[in-house]
Design a protein around this motif. Structure first.
Motif, PDB file in Angstrom:
ATOM      1  N   PHE A   1      -0.369  20.606  60.474  1.00  7.33           N
ATOM      2  CA  PHE A   1       0.823  19.555  60.550  1.00  7.33           C
ATOM      3  C   PHE A   1       0.248  18.312  60.021  1.00  7.33           C
ATOM      4  O   PHE A   1       0.242  16.966  60.780  1.00  7.33           O
ATOM      5  CB  PHE A   1       1.427  19.521  61.926  1.00  7.33           C
ATOM      6  CG  PHE A   1       1.996  20.806  62.349  1.00  7.33           C
ATOM      7  CD1 PHE A   1       3.150  21.194  61.569  1.00  7.33           C
ATOM      8  CD2 PHE A   1       1.566  21.904  63.233  1.00  7.33           C
ATOM      9  CE1 PHE A   1       3.880  22.331  61.935  1.00  7.33           C
ATOM     10  CE2 PHE A   1       2.022  23.022  63.179  1.00  7.33           C
ATOM     11  CZ  PHE A   1       3.110  23.350  62.772  1.00  7.33           C
ATOM     12  N   GLY A   2      -0.812  18.288  59.106  1.00  8.68           N
ATOM     13  CA  GLY A   2      -1.549  17.085  58.588  1.00  8.68           C
ATOM     14  C   GLY A   2      -2.984  16.914  59.404  1.00  8.68           C
ATOM     15  O   GLY A   2      -3.150  17.190  60.634  1.00  8.68           O
ATOM     16  N   ARG A   3      -3.659  16.415  58.819  1.00 13.93           N
ATOM     17  CA  ARG A   3      -5.041  16.193  59.395  1.00 13.93           C
ATOM     18  C   ARG A   3      -5.159  14.685  59.968  1.00 13.93           C
ATOM     19  O   ARG A   3      -5.998  14.492  60.872  1.00 13.93           O
ATOM     20  CB  ARG A   3      -6.173  16.515  58.247  1.00 13.93           C
ATOM     21  CG  ARG A   3      -6.325  17.976  57.951  1.00 13.93           C
ATOM     22  CD  ARG A   3      -7.208  18.322  56.981  1.00 13.93           C
ATOM     23  NE  ARG A   3      -7.427  19.662  56.779  1.00 13.93           N
ATOM     24  CZ  ARG A   3      -8.316  20.356  56.890  1.00 13.93           C
ATOM     25  NH1 ARG A   3      -9.471  20.051  57.246  1.00 13.93           N
ATOM     26  NH2 ARG A   3      -8.241  21.763  56.675  1.00 13.93           N
ATOM     27  N   SER A   4      -4.726  13.840  59.375  1.00 13.65           N
ATOM     28  CA  SER A   4      -4.623  12.394  59.741  1.00 13.65           C
ATOM     29  C   SER A   4      -4.069  12.184  61.069  1.00 13.65           C
ATOM     30  O   SER A   4      -2.937  12.993  61.124  1.00 13.65           O
ATOM     31  CB  SER A   4      -4.124  11.481  58.703  1.00 13.65           C
ATOM     32  OG  SER A   4      -4.924  11.542  57.393  1.00 13.65           O
ATOM     33  N   GLY A   5      -4.629  11.459  61.974  1.00 13.26           N
ATOM     34  CA  GLY A   5      -3.838  11.386  63.183  1.00 13.26           C
ATOM     35  C   GLY A   5      -3.655   9.836  63.615  1.00 13.26           C
ATOM     36  O   GLY A   5      -3.573   8.951  62.766  1.00 13.26           O
ATOM     37  N   GLY A   6      -3.605   9.675  64.781  1.00  9.66           N
ATOM     38  CA  GLY A   6      -3.482   8.481  65.173  1.00  9.66           C
ATOM     39  C   GLY A   6      -2.088   8.084  65.769  1.00  9.66           C
ATOM     40  O   GLY A   6      -1.129   8.694  65.323  1.00  9.66           O
ATOM     41  N   PRO A   7      -1.727   7.267  66.667  1.00 12.74           N
ATOM     42  CA  PRO A   7      -0.503   6.934  66.928  1.00 12.74           C
ATOM     43  C   PRO A   7       0.521   6.316  66.109  1.00 12.74           C
ATOM     44  O   PRO A   7       1.686   6.388  66.393  1.00 12.74           O
ATOM     45  CB  PRO A   7      -0.917   5.779  67.937  1.00 12.74           C
ATOM     46  CG  PRO A   7      -2.222   5.035  67.695  1.00 12.74           C
ATOM     47  CD  PRO A   7      -3.091   6.074  67.046  1.00 12.74           C
ATOM     48  N   ARG A   8       0.009   5.926  64.899  1.00 14.31           N
ATOM     49  CA  ARG A   8       0.968   5.602  63.891  1.00 14.31           C
ATOM     50  C   ARG A   8       1.303   6.677  62.923  1.00 14.31           C
ATOM     51  O   ARG A   8       2.176   6.303  61.897  1.00 14.31           O
ATOM     52  CB  ARG A   8       0.411   4.138  63.194  1.00 14.31           C
ATOM     53  CG  ARG A   8       0.292   2.986  64.204  1.00 14.31           C
ATOM     54  CD  ARG A   8      -0.119   1.886  63.380  1.00 14.31           C
ATOM     55  NE  ARG A   8      -0.199   0.807  64.522  1.00 14.31           N
ATOM     56  CZ  ARG A   8      -1.182  -0.088  64.329  1.00 14.31           C
ATOM     57  NH1 ARG A   8      -2.108   0.020  63.389  1.00 14.31           N
ATOM     58  NH2 ARG A   8      -1.236  -0.830  65.187  1.00 14.31           N
ATOM     59  N   SER A   9       0.705   7.776  62.950  1.00 12.25           N
ATOM     60  CA  SER A   9       0.913   8.789  62.137  1.00 12.25           C
ATOM     61  C   SER A   9       1.595   9.924  62.704  1.00 12.25           C
ATOM     62  O   SER A   9       1.366  10.107  63.608  1.00 12.25           O
ATOM     63  CB  SER A   9      -0.269   9.191  61.635  1.00 12.25           C
ATOM     64  OG  SER A   9      -0.445  10.432  60.864  1.00 12.25           O
ATOM     65  N   SER A  10       2.658  10.310  61.797  1.00 16.81           N
ATOM     66  CA  SER A  10       3.537  11.334  62.435  1.00 16.81           C
ATOM     67  C   SER A  10       2.601  12.584  62.437  1.00 16.81           C
ATOM     68  O   SER A  10       2.999  13.791  62.920  1.00 16.81           O
ATOM     69  CB  SER A  10       4.592  11.602  61.463  1.00 16.81           C
ATOM     70  OG  SER A  10       4.483  11.765  60.265  1.00 16.81           O
ATOM     71  N   GLN A  11       1.453  12.656  61.634  1.00 19.12           N
ATOM     72  CA  GLN A  11       0.530  14.070  61.430  1.00 19.12           C
ATOM     73  C   GLN A  11      -0.055  14.223  62.810  1.00 19.12           C
ATOM     74  O   GLN A  11      -0.434  13.481  63.464  1.00 19.12           O
ATOM     75  CB  GLN A  11      -0.494  13.901  60.530  1.00 19.12           C
ATOM     76  CG  GLN A  11       0.161  13.648  59.232  1.00 19.12           C
ATOM     77  CD  GLN A  11      -1.008  13.466  58.035  1.00 19.12           C
ATOM     78  OE1 GLN A  11      -2.141  13.964  58.269  1.00 19.12           O
ATOM     79  NE2 GLN A  11      -0.541  12.841  56.830  1.00 19.12           N
TER      80      GLN A  11
END
Length: 162
Positions: free
Chosen positions: A44-54
């Motif tokens: 479900f995507g590798r980039s994360g963080g609170p601003r990313s839907s991944q």
């Protein structure tokens, strides 16, 4: 064909394909492997963080007619298994919370128009304290999430998560 592998991914793949019945037995799940659906390393995507839907990758998702299991696997050489209780890292805990909420919303509604579903998710995320935006309806992540929810709910029939 011979397949060689090492580490937790290879061990997870082996256990879930060659010892599925034993895994289900350990989970106290009464269903035969033939009634289950396995997703290995769903992303479900590798980039994360609170601003990313991944929100990352599970090691596996195992759906049975009576339960949905979200899996993070560790092999015996991992420093994370030094204790008797394996603790998930914060990003893993978040991944479980995010997917669990998507699944609960998906299985609690009959109307599954994707943009409407995502709007509902955004509202429920805010209410439940999940600090994660939902993906755009036409994004690759959105399509992957929709396909995954369709696959697992077809097997579970809306059964609970573990």
């Amino acid at each position: 064909m011979k397949i060689h592998g090492y580490g937790e991914d290879a061990l997870t793949f082996w256990a879930l394909t060659e010892r599925t019945g034993q895994v289900l037995s350990e989970l106290k799940d009464p269903n035969p492997p033939s009634a289950c659906t396995l997703l290995f390393r769903p992303s479900f995507g590798r980039s994360g963080g609170p601003r990313s839907s991944q929100f990352g990758e599970f090691d596996f998702i195992l759906a049975s007619p009576t339960c949905l299991y979200l899996g993070e696997s560790k092999w015996d050489q991992s420093p994370e298994v030094a204790e008797s209780v394996i603790r998930l890292r914060p990003e893993q805990t978040e991944r479980h919370a995010v997917f669990a909420e998507y699944y609960r919303i998906w299985t609690s509604t009959d109307h599954r128009e994707w943009p409407v579903f995502l709007t509902t998710c955004a509202k429920r995320f805010a209410e439940s304290g999940i600090n994660k935006p939902v993906p755009p309806a036409d994004s690759l992540l959105g399509q992957n999430l929709c396909n995954t929810l369709e696959l697992v709910s077809a097997t579970t029939g809306g059964a609970p998560l573990i």
